[in-house]
Design an enzyme around this catalytic site. Structure first.
Site, short mmCIF file in Angstrom:
data_model
loop_
_atom_site.label_atom_id
_atom_site.label_comp_id
_atom_site.label_asym_id
_atom_site.label_seq_id
_atom_site.Cartn_x
_atom_site.Cartn_y
_atom_site.Cartn_z
N TYR A 48 -6.80 5.03 -10.21
CA TYR A 48 -6.77 4.05 -9.13
C TYR A 48 -7.80 2.95 -9.36
O TYR A 48 -7.53 1.78 -9.08
CB TYR A 48 -7.01 4.74 -7.78
CG TYR A 48 -6.91 3.79 -6.62
CD1 TYR A 48 -5.68 3.24 -6.26
CD2 TYR A 48 -8.04 3.42 -5.90
CE1 TYR A 48 -5.57 2.36 -5.20
CE2 TYR A 48 -7.94 2.53 -4.84
CZ TYR A 48 -6.71 2.01 -4.50
OH TYR A 48 -6.61 1.11 -3.45
N ASP B 60 -3.44 -7.29 1.91
CA ASP B 60 -3.64 -6.65 0.61
C ASP B 60 -3.19 -7.63 -0.48
O ASP B 60 -2.00 -7.93 -0.59
CB ASP B 60 -2.82 -5.36 0.51
CG ASP B 60 -3.33 -4.27 1.43
OD1 ASP B 60 -4.54 -4.27 1.73
OD2 ASP B 60 -2.53 -3.41 1.85
N CYS C 212 18.29 -5.45 7.66
CA CYS C 212 19.03 -5.66 6.41
C CYS C 212 20.50 -5.33 6.62
O CYS C 212 20.85 -4.18 6.89
CB CYS C 212 18.44 -4.78 5.31
SG CYS C 212 19.23 -5.03 3.71
N CYS D 295 0.83 -1.20 0.00
CA CYS D 295 0.00 0.00 0.00
C CYS D 295 0.86 1.25 0.00
O CYS D 295 1.66 1.47 0.91
CB CYS D 295 -0.91 -0.01 1.22
SG CYS D 295 -1.76 1.54 1.51
N GLU E 145 1.70 -0.39 -6.95
CA GLU E 145 1.67 0.90 -6.26
C GLU E 145 3.11 1.28 -5.90
O GLU E 145 3.78 0.54 -5.19
CB GLU E 145 0.79 0.83 -5.01
CG GLU E 145 -0.66 0.56 -5.32
CD GLU E 145 -1.57 0.70 -4.12
OE1 GLU E 145 -1.16 1.31 -3.12
OE2 GLU E 145 -2.70 0.18 -4.18
N TYR F 217 0.15 -4.86 -5.33
CA TYR F 217 0.86 -4.84 -4.04
C TYR F 217 2.19 -5.59 -4.09
O TYR F 217 2.79 -5.84 -3.05
CB TYR F 217 -0.04 -5.44 -2.95
CG TYR F 217 -1.33 -4.67 -2.78
CD1 TYR F 217 -1.33 -3.36 -2.31
CD2 TYR F 217 -2.55 -5.23 -3.14
CE1 TYR F 217 -2.50 -2.64 -2.17
CE2 TYR F 217 -3.74 -4.52 -3.01
CZ TYR F 217 -3.70 -3.23 -2.53
OH TYR F 217 -4.87 -2.51 -2.41
N CYS G 263 -2.58 1.89 6.88
CA CYS G 263 -1.19 1.84 6.46
C CYS G 263 -0.89 0.56 5.70
O CYS G 263 -0.42 0.58 4.57
CB CYS G 263 -0.27 1.98 7.66
SG CYS G 263 1.49 1.77 7.27
#
Length: 217
Positions: free
Chosen positions: A86, A133, A211, A55, A98, A138, A202
């Site tokens: 969209y 999602d 990482c 998202c 996105e 996504y 969110c």
């Protein structure tokens, strides 16, 4: 942005994609938080990075919070439909993900730091989804603007894959890494959405694994 209903998880072919339009999305400036212009041209010396990590509402916030970022914007990238809306994106017939565009000052923040934020802000092993999602929009992606960015992105992917394995997470990273295709700005109400709607959705959740890439912040 809520995507609990299942959406297409297979990329459309170019022939099956929606035709789109030649007209670009009207986009007022400036950025709500930085006060800088979202559309190019950008000041000399700045660089551009593009990321897809689920998202884009929450993803954009991750990057605008970083020192050294000049401006951010959300849009549609990696598919076939020019200047998609969209609603078209959500049909699964544009091929876009996105995306967040990050314009940054490399003397103040490194591309490696942006990559670290990217990997640690979502789960890059989920294919055509991010958490609840579901759909091609996504998917995880890094779209690069130079051979240096491409090399750093690939190296960071390998380092993060090793870190996931060390943490006992064996699923392979599915992040698409490719030269940057056209970036189509999303509608104005999607830009800086979580600044306009602080309690808004969110949708991001990382793996909890750091990482381990060298940073020159």
């Amino acid at each position: 942005m809520f995507s609990f209903a299942r959406k297409p998880v297979e990329m459309p072919s170019a022939e099956a994609a929606l035709p789109g339009r030649a007209t670009t999305m009207p986009l007022p400036n400036p950025h709500l938080l930085t006060g800088n212009k979202m559309t190019p041209p950008y000041p000399a010396g700045l660089e551009v990075a593009d990321f897809g990590l689920g998202c884009f509402w929450g993803a954009e916030r991750k990057f605008w919070q970083l020192p050294g970022v000049y401006v951010t914007a959300v849009g549609y990238q990696g598919g076939f439909t020019p200047n998609a809306t969209y609603e078209e994106l959500c049909s699964g017939r544009t091929g876009h993900t996105e995306a967040v565009r990050v314009v940054f000052d490399p003397t103040k923040i490194s591309y490696e730091k942006l990559l670290q934020t990217f990997w640690e802000s979502h789960n890059p092993t989920q294919g055509m989804r991010q958490g609840n999602d579901v759909g091609t929009q996504y998917r995880s992606a890094i779209y690069t603007h130079s051979t240096t960015q491409q090399d750093l992105a690939l190296a960071s992917r390998d380092a993060y894959q090793a870190a996931l394995a060390k943490a006992g997470m064996r699923d392979p990273i599915t992040t698409e890494i490719a030269a940057a295709p056209p970036f189509y700005f999303a509608e104005d109400h999607h830009q800086q959405y979580l600044a306009k709607n602080p309690g808004g959705y969110c949708g991001l959740g990382g793996t909890g694994v750091s990482c381990p890439i060298g940073l020159a912040v």
